[in-house]
Structure formats: C-alpha cells, structure tokens
Design a protein around this motif. Structure first.
Motif, mmCIF file in Angstrom:
data_model
loop_
_atom_site.group_PDB
_atom_site.id
_atom_site.type_symbol
_atom_site.label_atom_id
_atom_site.label_comp_id
_atom_site.label_asym_id
_atom_site.label_seq_id
_atom_site.Cartn_x
_atom_site.Cartn_y
_atom_site.Cartn_z
ATOM 1 N N MET A 1 0.838 -1.188 0.000
ATOM 2 C CA MET A 1 0.000 0.000 0.000
ATOM 3 C C MET A 1 0.868 1.232 0.000
ATOM 4 O O MET A 1 1.952 1.244 0.577
ATOM 5 N N THR A 2 0.391 2.253 -0.620
ATOM 6 C CA THR A 2 1.190 3.465 -0.688
ATOM 7 C C THR A 2 1.112 4.261 0.604
ATOM 8 O O THR A 2 1.965 5.083 0.867
ATOM 9 N N ALA A 3 0.073 3.983 1.395
ATOM 10 C CA ALA A 3 -0.075 4.727 2.630
ATOM 11 C C ALA A 3 1.043 4.345 3.590
ATOM 12 O O ALA A 3 1.458 3.198 3.647
ATOM 13 N N THR A 15 -2.233 5.505 7.563
ATOM 14 C CA THR A 15 -2.527 6.817 7.015
ATOM 15 C C THR A 15 -3.252 6.624 5.706
ATOM 16 O O THR A 15 -2.814 5.844 4.858
ATOM 17 N N ARG A 16 -4.344 7.322 5.533
ATOM 18 C CA ARG A 16 -5.101 7.187 4.302
ATOM 19 C C ARG A 16 -4.329 7.830 3.166
ATOM 20 O O ARG A 16 -3.696 8.863 3.336
ATOM 21 N N ALA A 17 -4.390 7.187 2.015
ATOM 22 C CA ALA A 17 -3.802 7.796 0.832
ATOM 23 C C ALA A 17 -4.635 9.033 0.506
ATOM 24 O O ALA A 17 -5.757 9.173 0.972
ATOM 25 N N SER A 18 -4.071 9.931 -0.259
ATOM 26 C CA SER A 18 -4.795 11.162 -0.537
ATOM 27 C C SER A 18 -5.873 10.898 -1.584
ATOM 28 O O SER A 18 -5.610 10.858 -2.778
ATOM 29 N N THR A 19 -7.058 10.645 -1.117
ATOM 30 C CA THR A 19 -8.158 10.371 -2.049
ATOM 31 C C THR A 19 -9.156 11.510 -2.018
ATOM 32 O O THR A 19 -10.287 11.356 -2.451
ATOM 33 N N GLY A 20 -8.721 12.646 -1.477
ATOM 34 C CA GLY A 20 -9.631 13.777 -1.413
ATOM 35 C C GLY A 20 -10.689 13.515 -0.360
ATOM 36 O O GLY A 20 -10.544 12.626 0.472
#
Lengths: 278, 314
Positions: A1-3, A15-20
């Motif tokens: 995961m990129t988070a 940490t949540r990925a930046s999905t807005g």
C-alpha cells in the motif's frame, strides 16, 4: 500500500492515501457519466453518424431534387417541400440517437460495469438522472445545430426551389426536429434502463416508434382516427411538417404528448431501478 | 467490520443464501469459502447493496452500505467476473469511478502503479488478459483507499506470480488494520492467505473458524517416525486414542500423540529415533473432520465433499 503505516489512537492504524474528501453528489455523478460518454469510442462514433446522417441525407436529397427538377413527375413536385427535403436525414438520425440512448444503459449491463457504477453510487437514481442529463444535453445541442445546418445547407443546394426560415412554419419544423430527436434519445435511455438488454431495448424502442404506427393500419379507420395521432412517434412528428395535417395533433401539443410518454418511461425506469437487484 | 445478521436471499422459489450470520473483523484476512453456487457472490452483492436481502441485514462499519455518503472511500469491492466496459481504457474506467466521489486524478495513477498496470493504462480493456482484468478490478477496489475490502475470487485468472502478489497485498492491507473479506472456492489458497475462514455450502453457514486452530487441533495430524526398533516403539505407544500405521519396517505414522510425547517416550525406553516429523493436516482434511464431527454446524457430509471437489476446479 502506498499509505505510510502509522499508529494513532483513533481511527484506522494507517494513514489514508490522498483520495480527497467529500461524498457522492448528483453533480459528481454527472461528471462521471460525461467521462464515460466521451471515453467510449463507440458512443462518439454513433454520435458522429447521427450528425452526418442528419446533415448529409438532407444535403444529398436537396442536391438531386434541384438537379433533377426537370425530370420530376407532377406527383413528386406536388409533394415536394423544401423544409422536409432538407431535413430528410432525421430518420437516420433517430435510429442512431435512439440506439445510442439504449446502449448507454444496456452497455453497462452487458459488460458488467453496472455493478461498479451502482456500487459507487448506491442510491442508483443519480446515475439514471446523470445519464439522462449528459445524453439529453449532447443530443439537444448536436441535433439542434445539425437540424439548422441541414436546413440552411439544403436550401443553398435547392437553389430556386428553396425557402427561408421566415416562411410560415419553417422555423417551427427546424426547431421541432432537434427537439424530437432529443426526446427519441431520452426515450432510448428509458427503454435501456427498463429492459437492460441491448437487443431487447432497441427492438422495443423502434417497435414503439416505427412499428406501432404501421400496426395501427390494420384497425378500422374509425379507430385509427382516434388512436393513431396519440401514438408516440405520430404525436412527436406532428410538428415536423410545414403544412398541418388535420388528422394529427397540433404541432407543439403533439410534441408535449410525446414528452409525456418519455416522462412515463423515465418514471417507470426509475421505479424499477430502485426496486430491482442490479 | 462487516456484520451479517440472518442474511437471506431468495430468487423466486430458490434460496441462494439462507440465514447467514457472521462478523468479518478488521486486521485480518477473512476467507469466504464454498463451492461455486454456494451463495458467496450473492452474499457479497448484498454487502455492497447490489442485491436487496429477502430477510436479515448486513452492515459495513455499522451502517448499510447504501447509507455511506462516500461508499468508495468506505468499501472497495471486486465483484464476480469483470465489472468493466471493455471499450474503455483502464485509466478512463478508473477516472469515471473516481469522479463520482471526487477522488483526484493523482490517486487513479497511484493505484494503476500499485497494481502494475501503469504501462497499459491507456489501452482498451478489451485486449487485457484475465489476470490484467483482475488487477484492474483490484485497482478499482483500492481507488478510494477504503478500510474495508470485499473481493470475490480475486485470484481467478492470475498466474502464480500474480497469486503471490495478491496474497502479499491482502495481508499487508489487513496488517494496516483494514477489514479484508475474500472469497474463493480453493481451500488451499485460503489456507495460505486467510486467518479466519467462513465456509458456506448451499447458502448455509457451515463453519466460521480460525484457520491455524483448526489445523493444529486436527486429529489428522500425523507424526512420522523412523526407528530401527519400530515394533518396540509401536507397542510402547499403543493406547486407545492412538492409531499407528506403518509403511515400512522402520517407519511409523502416529496419530493422536505429539512429537514431544513420542520423543520423550522413546528416550525413556532407550529406543533410538532417527527421524521425528510432525505433519500437519491439510486445511481440507482439517475441515472435513471439523465439520463432520460438529453437530453445531449442522453439516452434512455431501455438502463438504462438494467444497472439496470444488477445490480442484480452476
């Protein structure tokens, strides 16, 4: 995961990925449908066919009428109308527009995309309204412009047999052609959503628009006089001739009747979309 | 967290899913196992609101799926078969989905990279292999970076490398604290990926168990022993709960005793042991036993056999 993994006291331990942020809205659903429409080669192609058909057929018809004028039979000349000739392409355009309207919905069912679509927008109805908005907007603009282009181009090619937008009823027919084709597209979307199968949807749509009036012919003429003018395509096409046919409804009354059919189809599609499993 | 309560789905007179009650917890991979047609896909479709339950409820993080305001950020789903229009490119497919919830373009490229499709992102999905299609489906599921994942047969069509990739991915997603619910008809695959397994057959719950407990607790576990004094050891170990088989003069296969117990007993009686190997039962064997013995699960042998035989299909 990129988070990046990170422990925190509250919430998930990553940490949540930046999905807005933000939720599903009608406007966002419309944007999504617009992305879908313009990124599918087949929908763009069919739209191009509709435009070319609407303009091209009228231009060709206008050119040959003018060139052949001396050889036309009296009957043909009596029936000739410069507006109708230049807008002859509406028949082909209606096939393309109606088919694409059906496909816009059934294409999602046949490929399975509908599952992803409805999982993203579980309220479901915003998807139907979004498809309708996008398709109605596109067909209205393109068909209205095509109708004017076909008319104006046709008049140039008709030479001395041409007419103008100022002549009685002419502007009405040109505008009504664009409106009629838009309504056919909307009816296509409704049939697609109701039937959820491409072949079935197209058959039902053109069964109603083209075959139903033909079937009426087997009924006694007294019945025909009462019923025929209220059939969807007859009602909608009442506005497409310059000279008014007393057997038909008044032009915009007819168009309104056609629009009522479209609304009924839409409401039925909406109710079933909400009720049925995807 | 996914919670199903008495979940039931009937199509006409046929019951596809019958009174399923289970919880899928965050932090672990939970397998959903059953033969084809057992009701796995139907259950997953009900979780994401595509099918309405005939009875019962299912919630994700406390709410029915449809009540979440940004469902893609809440639950990522990969549903049976492809849910992709093949005429569109992979990137455009994701862009359309992302648009519904305002997910930025950046995130679309991120998930394409993550699933290894960045290089074919602009190609139409029509030309994709089954495995590439699965990867795109997984990319759609990960798009909103959801804390719950519902994946229907994600390893279908993947090559061994792809299977390893997804196994690692699912485990790392679970390790981050996410809820990961994965269906499969392959017991062997679930044994490697899942920590908890929910098994259904003919729409009914057969078992909801911890994988490692089932395996270690299985009486099918065998200890292989190689000793020159096989007959002597055999006599020594013999007791009612123990069965001993022998495939060669110097070999024993002992069921019902641990390797520690056998080794200690051999030492106390001065029996030399050259080899002492505990062999764990396969998940198939363990479940066969578990479900056959358990009245609680209401298991019928034919249903389990069908799970087993389905394990061979690909």
């Amino acid at each position: 995961m990129t988070a990046v993994q990170e422990m925190s006291d509250s919430g998930p331990a990553y940490t949540r990925a930046s999905t807005g942020s933000g939720e599903v809205t009608q406007w966002r659903t419309i944007r999504a449908e617009w992305v879908k429409f313009r990124t599918l080669w087949s929908s763009v192609l069919v739209m191009v066919i509709a435009v070319l058909g609407m303009i091209g057929v009228g231009l060709v018809a206008s050119y040959f009428i003018n060139a052949d004028w001396g050889h036309l039979r009296a009957r043909q000349i009596a029936r000739f109308n410069p507006v109708v000739t230049s807008l002859d392409g509406y028949n082909m355009a209606q096939l393309a527009i109606g088919t694409l309207g059906v496909l816009l919905v059934t294409g999602e069912y046949s490929t399975g995309l509908i599952r992803a679509t409805m999982a993203a927008v579980p309220a479901r109805l915003p998807v139907l309204w979004a498809k309708l908005t996008v398709y109605t907007g596109i067909t209205f603009v393109l068909m209205m412009v095509s109708s004017f282009v076909a008319f104006l181009g046709g008049q140039v090619l008709l030479g001395s047999h041409s007419t103008t937008l100022d002549a009685p009823g002419v502007l009405r027919v040109v505008v009504a052609t664009g409106v009629y084709l838009t309504l056919v597209g909307m009816l296509g979307v409704a049939f697609g959503a109701l039937i959820r199968n491409t072949a079935g949807g197209i058959a039902a749509l053109f069964g109603v628009l083209l075959v139903l009036p033909a079937i009426m012919e087997v009924l006694p003429s007294t019945w025909q006089d009462v019923i025929a003018k209220y059939l969807p395509s007859n009602a909608g096409q009442a506005a497409l001739s310059v000279t008014l046919d007393p057997a038909m409804l008044a032009p915009w009354v007819g168009m309104a009747v056609f629009a009522v059919y479209v609304v009924i189809g839409m409401v039925a599609a909406a109710v079933l979309l909400k009720r049925r499993d995807v | 967290m996914i919670e199903a309560q008495g979940l039931t789905k009937r199509y006409g007179g046929k019951t596809a899913v019958s009174d399923l009650t289970f919880d899928v917890r965050p932090g672990i991979v939970t397998g959903f196992l059953g033969p084809n047609g057992a009701g796995k896909s139907t259950t997953m479709r009900m979780i994401v609101g595509l099918d309405t339950p005939s009875a019962g409820t299912v919630t994700v993080n406390g709410k029915p799926y449809a009540e979440h305001r940004a469902p893609l950020r809440e639950v990522g789903a990969l549903l049976e078969a492809r849910s992709i229009h093949t005429g569109r490119s992979a990137r455009n497919h994701l862009l359309a989905l992302a648009a519904t919830t305002g997910i930025p373009v950046r995130r679309v490229d991120e998930v394409l990279e993550l699933v290894g499709l960045a290089e074919v992102a602009g190609k139409r999905v029509r030309g994709f292999s089954l495995g590439m299609g699965q990867r795109l489906g997984i990319a759609s599921a990960l798009l909103g970076d959801p804390h719950t994942l519902v994946l229907d047969e994600p390893v279908n069509g993947l090559d061994p490398e792809g299977i390893l990739w997804i196994r690692t991915l699912l485990r790392s997603l679970a390790a981050e604290g996410r809820t990961v619910f994965v269906s499969s008809h392959l017991m062997s695959e679930m044994a490697l990926t899942a920590e908890q397994v929910i098994i259904i057959g003919k729409g009914r719950l057969l078992a909801d168990v911890d994988v490692s407990e089932v395996i270690t607790g299985s009486s099918r576990n065998v200890v292989k022993v190689r000793t020159p004094k096989a007959a002597e050891l055999r006599e020594l170990l013999a007791r009612p709960a123990v069965t001993i088989a022998s495939s060669a003069a110097d070999r024993l296969e002992v069921t019902g005793l641990s390797s520690d117990e056998i080794g200690t007993a051999a030492l106390e009686h001065g029996i030399p042991v050259f080899e002492l190997t505990p062999v764990l039962a396969s998940l198939e064997e363990a479940f066969m036993e578990l479900t056959r013995d358990s009245v609680e699960f209401g298991i019928t042998a034919p249903a389990m056999e069908s799970v087993e035989s389905a394990g061979g299909q690909r």
